[in-house]
Write a protein that holds these residues in place. Structure first.
Motif, PDB file in Angstrom:
ATOM      1  N   LEU A 119       5.950  -9.141  11.181  1.00  0.00           N
ATOM      2  CA  LEU A 119       6.301 -10.212  10.180  1.00  0.00           C
ATOM      3  C   LEU A 119       6.579  -9.847   8.836  1.00  0.00           C
ATOM      4  O   LEU A 119       5.522  -9.319   8.481  1.00  0.00           O
ATOM      5  CB  LEU A 119       5.096 -11.216  10.324  1.00  0.00           C
ATOM      6  N   VAL A 131       6.229 -11.178   4.921  1.00  0.00           N
ATOM      7  CA  VAL A 131       5.681 -12.077   3.905  1.00  0.00           C
ATOM      8  C   VAL A 131       6.015 -11.749   2.504  1.00  0.00           C
ATOM      9  O   VAL A 131       5.441 -10.448   1.738  1.00  0.00           O
ATOM     10  CB  VAL A 131       4.103 -12.190   4.189  1.00  0.00           C
ATOM     11  N   GLU A 160       9.903 -14.619   8.732  1.00  0.00           N
ATOM     12  CA  GLU A 160       9.954 -14.070   7.475  1.00  0.00           C
ATOM     13  C   GLU A 160       9.251 -15.335   6.740  1.00  0.00           C
ATOM     14  O   GLU A 160       9.493 -16.573   6.967  1.00  0.00           O
ATOM     15  CB  GLU A 160      11.316 -14.085   6.751  1.00  0.00           C
ATOM     16  N   ALA A 161       8.615 -15.141   5.578  1.00  0.00           N
ATOM     17  CA  ALA A 161       7.868 -15.990   4.816  1.00  0.00           C
ATOM     18  C   ALA A 161       7.775 -15.752   3.255  1.00  0.00           C
ATOM     19  O   ALA A 161       7.607 -14.414   2.989  1.00  0.00           O
ATOM     20  CB  ALA A 161       6.470 -16.409   5.250  1.00  0.00           C
ATOM     21  N   ALA A 193       3.565 -18.401   6.221  1.00  0.00           N
ATOM     22  CA  ALA A 193       3.071 -17.212   6.716  1.00  0.00           C
ATOM     23  C   ALA A 193       2.193 -17.521   7.968  1.00  0.00           C
ATOM     24  O   ALA A 193       2.143 -16.824   9.022  1.00  0.00           O
ATOM     25  CB  ALA A 193       2.397 -16.021   5.805  1.00  0.00           C
ATOM     26  N   ALA A 201       1.813  -7.557   9.996  1.00  0.00           N
ATOM     27  CA  ALA A 201       2.429  -8.279   8.846  1.00  0.00           C
ATOM     28  C   ALA A 201       2.390  -7.544   7.718  1.00  0.00           C
ATOM     29  O   ALA A 201       1.568  -6.789   7.358  1.00  0.00           O
ATOM     30  CB  ALA A 201       1.613  -9.453   8.750  1.00  0.00           C
ATOM     31  N   VAL A 223       3.055  -7.467   3.985  1.00  0.00           N
ATOM     32  CA  VAL A 223       2.500  -8.468   2.892  1.00  0.00           C
ATOM     33  C   VAL A 223       2.757  -7.934   1.473  1.00  0.00           C
ATOM     34  O   VAL A 223       2.224  -6.919   0.956  1.00  0.00           O
ATOM     35  CB  VAL A 223       1.391  -9.146   2.956  1.00  0.00           C
ATOM     36  N   LEU A 259      -3.976 -14.242   1.609  1.00  0.00           N
ATOM     37  CA  LEU A 259      -3.422 -14.539   2.875  1.00  0.00           C
ATOM     38  C   LEU A 259      -3.985 -13.588   3.619  1.00  0.00           C
ATOM     39  O   LEU A 259      -4.431 -13.818   4.837  1.00  0.00           O
ATOM     40  CB  LEU A 259      -1.732 -14.094   2.758  1.00  0.00           C
TER      41      LEU A 259
END
Length: 228
Positions: free
Chosen positions: A18, A20, A45-46, A52, A64, A66, A78
């Motif tokens: 992921l 972020v 994706e965020a 997220a 993730a 980040v 987060l």
């Protein structure tokens, strides 16, 4: 025969990553890098904490990646949310921010590694694989600095005072450096304006600044130096 480890099972099935990150162009570059790697694929994706967290629950990523600076908040928040919810998720911080100030904060918050964006793509991939294998990743430079701090208690002149700021104070300080008003900071972070004013007062005291003008000047210089 010994059964395969958890990390080996993940490698065989393919690791879901992921992203972020609040910069679309860099997010695209990072996504292309990961999708080219054997056994890795981007699952979502965020650019903010809310999206997220939604993607974490929907896609169950293995790791993730980040950034510290996200839209409307901080990657540190987060990471703390992930830890507070006891989610089984590895977090690697990939950021432009000075690792001497942020790496230790990220690790304390629950991240398993910290790497800066000026590292080569091969090192970024190495950091990802290291964290996926259950190791904690830190650059050789950062490891040396942490050891020096433990033994000599020395702080770089440009970081003097910054280490005393709490995570939320540092976040407010950064937003001040971008020119955000008290009201804008309050709305962005979901705080009351009086709370933001309290943070401002604490920052001024800790950094030994005499006025609001000095605070904005110092914060603006910090943001420019950090490329944030």
């Amino acid at each position: 025969m010994k059964p395969p480890s958890k990390s080996e099972n993940k490698a065989a099935k393919g690791c879901k990553v992921l992203l972020v990150e609040d910069h679309p162009m860099f997010r695209e570059h990072l996504g292309n890098l990961i999708n080219r790697e054997l056994g890795m694929s981007v699952c979502g994706e965020a650019d903010n904490i809310r999206d997220a967290m939604r993607l974490i629950h929907e896609t169950s990523p293995d790791i993730a990646i980040v950034d510290i600076t996200l839209r409307g908040s901080s990657g540190l928040e987060l990471i703390k949310d992930i830890k507070a919810q006891k989610l089984e998720l590895n977090v690697l911080v990939l950021s432009m921010h000075d690792e001497e100030l942020y790496a230790e904060r990220a690790l304390r918050a629950g991240a398993k590694g910290y790497i800066t964006k000026n590292e080569a793509s091969t090192e970024v991939v190495r950091a990802i694989r290291s964290v996926l294998q259950g190791d904690v990743y830190a650059s050789r430079r950062m490891t040396a600095k942490l050891l020096e701090r433990l033994t000599r208690k020395r702080v770089a002149p440009d970081l003097a005072g910054m280490e005393t700021l709490a995570d939320r104070e540092l976040e407010v300080f950064q937003m001040l450096g971008r020119g955000s008003s008290t009201r804008e900071i309050a709305q962005s972070l979901g705080l009351g304006e009086s709370t933001v004013e309290t943070y401002r007062a604490r920052i001024k005291e800790k950094l030994r600044l005499r006025s609001a003008a000095e605070l904005y000047l110092r914060a603006g210089q910090w943001v420019r130096d950090q490329g944030a």
